[in-house]
Design a protein around this motif. Structure first.
Motif, PDB file in Angstrom:
ATOM      1  N   THR A 198      28.785 101.597  17.109  1.00 13.23           N
ATOM      2  CA  THR A 198      30.029 101.522  16.144  1.00 13.23           C
ATOM      3  C   THR A 198      29.693 101.256  14.530  1.00 13.23           C
ATOM      4  O   THR A 198      30.087 102.086  13.908  1.00 13.23           O
ATOM      5  CB  THR A 198      31.137 100.792  16.697  1.00 13.23           C
ATOM      6  N   PHE A 199      28.892 100.457  14.341  1.00 13.12           N
ATOM      7  CA  PHE A 199      28.326 100.080  13.129  1.00 13.12           C
ATOM      8  C   PHE A 199      27.524 101.518  12.621  1.00 13.12           C
ATOM      9  O   PHE A 199      27.769 101.733  11.399  1.00 13.12           O
ATOM     10  CB  PHE A 199      27.347  98.949  13.168  1.00 13.12           C
ATOM     11  N   SER A 200      26.746 101.896  13.363  1.00 12.90           N
ATOM     12  CA  SER A 200      26.085 103.218  12.937  1.00 12.90           C
ATOM     13  C   SER A 200      27.057 104.489  12.761  1.00 12.90           C
ATOM     14  O   SER A 200      26.781 105.065  11.775  1.00 12.90           O
ATOM     15  CB  SER A 200      25.296 103.682  14.148  1.00 12.90           C
ATOM     16  N   ILE A 201      28.037 104.473  13.324  1.00  9.23           N
ATOM     17  CA  ILE A 201      29.180 105.397  13.209  1.00  9.23           C
ATOM     18  C   ILE A 201      29.712 104.791  11.658  1.00  9.23           C
ATOM     19  O   ILE A 201      30.202 105.882  11.002  1.00  9.23           O
ATOM     20  CB  ILE A 201      30.256 105.709  14.275  1.00  9.23           C
ATOM     21  N   GLY A 210      29.788 109.308   3.907  1.00  8.81           N
ATOM     22  CA  GLY A 210      30.444 110.716   3.679  1.00  8.81           C
ATOM     23  C   GLY A 210      30.171 112.030   4.735  1.00  8.81           C
ATOM     24  O   GLY A 210      30.694 112.796   4.410  1.00  8.81           O
ATOM     25  N   LYS A 211      29.554 111.606   5.841  1.00  7.02           N
ATOM     26  CA  LYS A 211      29.057 112.748   6.784  1.00  7.02           C
ATOM     27  C   LYS A 211      30.056 112.943   7.980  1.00  7.02           C
ATOM     28  O   LYS A 211      29.899 114.100   8.244  1.00  7.02           O
ATOM     29  CB  LYS A 211      27.582 112.324   7.186  1.00  7.02           C
ATOM     30  N   ILE A 212      31.019 112.155   7.976  1.00  9.14           N
ATOM     31  CA  ILE A 212      31.801 112.257   9.223  1.00  9.14           C
ATOM     32  C   ILE A 212      33.220 111.636   8.638  1.00  9.14           C
ATOM     33  O   ILE A 212      33.377 110.751   7.877  1.00  9.14           O
ATOM     34  CB  ILE A 212      31.502 111.580  10.341  1.00  9.14           C
ATOM     35  N   SER A 213      34.433 111.861   9.592  1.00  7.71           N
ATOM     36  CA  SER A 213      35.603 111.122   9.243  1.00  7.71           C
ATOM     37  C   SER A 213      35.962 110.327  10.684  1.00  7.71           C
ATOM     38  O   SER A 213      35.971 111.336  11.714  1.00  7.71           O
ATOM     39  CB  SER A 213      36.823 111.915   8.780  1.00  7.71           C
ATOM     40  N   ASP A 226      37.882 115.505  15.268  1.00  9.03           N
ATOM     41  CA  ASP A 226      37.930 115.900  16.649  1.00  9.03           C
ATOM     42  C   ASP A 226      36.611 115.847  17.180  1.00  9.03           C
ATOM     43  O   ASP A 226      35.411 116.180  16.541  1.00  9.03           O
ATOM     44  CB  ASP A 226      38.384 117.187  16.769  1.00  9.03           C
ATOM     45  N   VAL A 227      36.144 115.017  18.208  1.00 12.23           N
ATOM     46  CA  VAL A 227      34.786 114.764  18.727  1.00 12.23           C
ATOM     47  C   VAL A 227      34.167 116.081  18.956  1.00 12.23           C
ATOM     48  O   VAL A 227      32.846 116.492  18.694  1.00 12.23           O
ATOM     49  CB  VAL A 227      34.576 113.946  19.997  1.00 12.23           C
ATOM     50  N   ARG A 228      34.946 117.292  19.446  1.00  9.68           N
ATOM     51  CA  ARG A 228      34.374 118.508  19.704  1.00  9.68           C
ATOM     52  C   ARG A 228      33.967 119.057  18.484  1.00  9.68           C
ATOM     53  O   ARG A 228      33.034 120.168  18.451  1.00  9.68           O
ATOM     54  CB  ARG A 228      35.297 119.436  20.303  1.00  9.68           C
ATOM     55  N   LYS A 229      34.219 118.820  17.248  1.00  9.35           N
ATOM     56  CA  LYS A 229      33.404 119.325  16.088  1.00  9.35           C
ATOM     57  C   LYS A 229      32.095 119.040  16.103  1.00  9.35           C
ATOM     58  O   LYS A 229      31.362 119.904  15.612  1.00  9.35           O
ATOM     59  CB  LYS A 229      34.136 118.624  14.852  1.00  9.35           C
ATOM     60  N   TYR A 230      31.573 118.125  16.777  1.00  4.75           N
ATOM     61  CA  TYR A 230      30.223 117.502  16.803  1.00  4.75           C
ATOM     62  C   TYR A 230      29.646 117.859  18.131  1.00  4.75           C
ATOM     63  O   TYR A 230      28.422 118.235  18.397  1.00  4.75           O
ATOM     64  CB  TYR A 230      29.806 116.252  16.403  1.00  4.75           C
ATOM     65  N   ILE A 231      30.326 117.947  19.121  1.00  3.58           N
ATOM     66  CA  ILE A 231      30.012 118.168  20.631  1.00  3.58           C
ATOM     67  C   ILE A 231      30.789 119.150  21.222  1.00  3.58           C
ATOM     68  O   ILE A 231      31.543 118.992  22.041  1.00  3.58           O
ATOM     69  CB  ILE A 231      29.995 116.857  21.244  1.00  3.58           C
ATOM     70  N   VAL A 264      25.855 110.490  16.272  1.00  4.16           N
ATOM     71  CA  VAL A 264      24.728 109.757  15.365  1.00  4.16           C
ATOM     72  C   VAL A 264      23.516 110.734  15.350  1.00  4.16           C
ATOM     73  O   VAL A 264      23.143 111.360  14.204  1.00  4.16           O
ATOM     74  CB  VAL A 264      24.310 108.468  15.754  1.00  4.16           C
ATOM     75  N   LYS A 265      23.179 111.278  16.422  1.00  6.14           N
ATOM     76  CA  LYS A 265      21.935 112.057  16.440  1.00  6.14           C
ATOM     77  C   LYS A 265      22.272 113.388  15.978  1.00  6.14           C
ATOM     78  O   LYS A 265      21.236 113.757  15.328  1.00  6.14           O
ATOM     79  CB  LYS A 265      21.654 112.194  18.055  1.00  6.14           C
ATOM     80  N   ARG A 266      23.179 114.082  16.274  1.00  2.68           N
ATOM     81  CA  ARG A 266      23.383 115.578  15.688  1.00  2.68           C
ATOM     82  C   ARG A 266      23.701 115.407  14.285  1.00  2.68           C
ATOM     83  O   ARG A 266      23.471 116.210  13.533  1.00  2.68           O
ATOM     84  CB  ARG A 266      24.508 115.900  16.753  1.00  2.68           C
ATOM     85  N   VAL A 267      24.515 114.413  13.624  1.00  2.00           N
ATOM     86  CA  VAL A 267      24.833 114.214  12.443  1.00  2.00           C
ATOM     87  C   VAL A 267      23.709 114.040  11.499  1.00  2.00           C
ATOM     88  O   VAL A 267      23.335 114.622  10.460  1.00  2.00           O
ATOM     89  CB  VAL A 267      26.006 113.297  12.241  1.00  2.00           C
ATOM     90  N   SER A 268      23.002 112.961  11.956  1.00  2.85           N
ATOM     91  CA  SER A 268      21.683 112.598  11.287  1.00  2.85           C
ATOM     92  C   SER A 268      20.601 113.489  11.263  1.00  2.85           C
ATOM     93  O   SER A 268      19.584 113.392  10.359  1.00  2.85           O
ATOM     94  CB  SER A 268      21.590 110.879  11.357  1.00  2.85           C
TER      95      SER A 268
END
Length: 477
Positions: free
Chosen positions: A88-91, A98-101, A105-110, A187-191
């Motif tokens: 959760t700290f990584s999130i 500024g990379k996520i909110s 929706d989690v489906r935005k990334y998965i 975290v993996k997909r965004v970073s």
């Protein structure tokens, strides 16, 4: 003037001497608490952090019973669910960048996740309010053993096949490891980096946690690691852990490194004071009500970003325990009193939560409020007559399948008892508790409810365990 200086120095000496005596007394009591551990047992590593300094660190027992390697403060343990606060700290770091909110929706990334009746947000995942069925609960019903090789990829496949939720997202709190697997994947997909790489670069390295890693490869060798054990009648046996599923578990670390992590909450190097304050806030349901784990000793335990928060004898403590294979852990932060207790164990029978609070008593007894014993309302003895079945157990025989789990159970009466068999699991004897209702153990305790059609014929069954409600299996013709 010189008398004033002398007076001050005397008082400083007295205070320091008193503090040293207090710490010495506490350390002797800690030794006593763990006196059962020795060179022939598993054990525990202990770390006490006060005012940002690791004032006590010691190992008791053995890290590897096959090679007689003792536990030290540098021994590396799997900390189980204590891992969740790093996820959760990584999130929260990604949000700060500024990379996520958190309301995305989690489906935005998965996008391969099902379209649920109500949107699951990242915030829901962080707070155990998503309604997702727990991954370990599902895996066991799919025929997996907990000592199988289990990867994040396999867990993602299981989660992605299940549209049915335990409840509407945001409406309840129910502990679910699945949400933290999804957080690690985000975290993996965004970073653009593995979760292990992101945590190393953004948390572990900046804090100097040199002996901490996220174990995302079950074949990776780790120097100075402990192996976990269970025992029965004084005889120890291995508790094999082959999982490389990350997010809910699989942070490997030491008491020395965790002391640096706890200190970051008091004097932030990663994040800032506002960031830490937000991270420590208790989480809520969508209606604004707090997310509550339980009420214990008359005190409410709330959830707060991969950790729990409670008022313990008048003091606020942030804590979490961990349990994976035979590993047990406790990390408790009395942040307002600048005290943290760290316990890492490879003994399956170690009760980490109680030990953690017992140690806190040694250092904070003068600050804890005395409280009257909690008296529970007297319960009237309930008569629960044994259920007398009028049903022929053979009526429940058949093959029951869940295609999402690729799982098939065969039910058959064996030696007069209704028994569930699975190609990959030990046979499960079911006990009838009510009409069409049975209990048993498929790794975890389960309830099995049979379903009938209008002609009173059995057409299926549903299984409920600690983390998955009403997982349906259809009777094959």
């Amino acid at each position: 003037m010189k008398y004033l200086v002398k007076f001050i120095l005397i008082h400083i000496f007295i205070a320091n001497n008193f503090s040293a005596q207090t710490n010495s007394n506490a350390e002797r009591k800690i030794d006593s608490l763990f006196s059962q551990y020795n060179s022939k047992t598993a054990g525990v590593a202990v770390g006490i952090v006060k005012d940002g300094k690791l004032i006590f660190k010691k190992g008791y027992g053995t890290a590897n019973l096959e090679y007689d390697i003792p536990i030290t403060p540098k021994t590396i343990f799997n900390v189980g669910s204590v891992s969740k606060q790093f996820t959760t700290f990584s999130i929260y770091l990604l949000e700060k960048q500024g990379k996520i909110s958190l309301d995305d929706d989690v489906r935005k990334y998965i996008p391969e996740l099902p379209i649920y009746e109500k949107t699951i947000t990242i915030r829901h995942l962080c707070s155990h309010t998503s309604g997702l069925k727990d991954q370990w609960a599902l895996l066991t019903l799919a025929g997996w053993r907990m000592d199988d090789i289990i990867t994040s990829e396999q867990v993602m496949k299981i989660i992605s096949k299940h549209k049915a939720l335990n409840f509407a997202p945001g409406s309840q709190f129910k502990y679910s490891n699945s949400g933290f697997t999804l957080l690690a994947e985000i975290v993996k997909r965004v970073s653009g980096k593995s979760f292990a790489e992101f945590a190393k670069e953004n948390i572990f390295d900046p804090l100097g946690m040199e002996n901490t890693l996220i174990y995302d490869d079950n074949e990776k060798t780790v120097k100075n690691r402990a192996y976990s054990y269970g025992s029965e009648n004084g005889l120890y046996s291995k508790r094999n852990l082959n999982s490389s599923s990350v997010g809910p578990t699989n942070v490997y670390t030491t008491v020395e490194d965790l002391s640096k992590w706890t200190t970051n909450f008091e004097n932030p190097k990663v994040g800032d004071v506002d960031f830490i304050n937000r991270f420590n806030e208790r989480t809520s349901l969508d209606n604004g009500e707090p997310a509550i784990l339980a009420v214990r000793d008359g005190e409410t335990i709330y959830h707060a970003k991969g950790q729990f928060i409670r008022n313990y004898k008048g003091l606020t403590v942030y804590n979490h325990t961990g349990s994976d294979a035979g590993f047990k852990s406790f990390l408790g932060r009395f942040q307002g009193n600048k005290l943290s207790v760290i316990l890492l164990s490879n003994d399956e029978n170690f009760v980490s939560y109680k030990a953690g609070l017992d140690i806190a008593e040694l250092y904070l007894s003068d600050k804890f409020k005395k409280r009257a014993p909690i008296t529970e309302p007297e319960k009237k003895a309930e008569e629960n007559p044994k259920y007398l079945s009028t049903t022929n157990l053979k009526d429940f025989e058949g093959q029951f399948q869940n295609s999402d789990l690729s799982s098939l159970f065969t039910l058959k009466v064996i030696k007069g008892k209704l028994t569930m068999t699975h190609n990959r699991l030990s046979d499960v004897v079911l006990t009838e508790t009510a009409k069409d209702k049975f209990t048993g153990v498929i790794t975890f305790a389960v309830e099995v409810n049979f379903q009938r059609n209008k002609k009173n014929k059995i057409i299926g069954l549903s299984i409920t365990n600690f983390g998955a409600t009403n997982v349906n299996f259809i009777l094959l013709k």
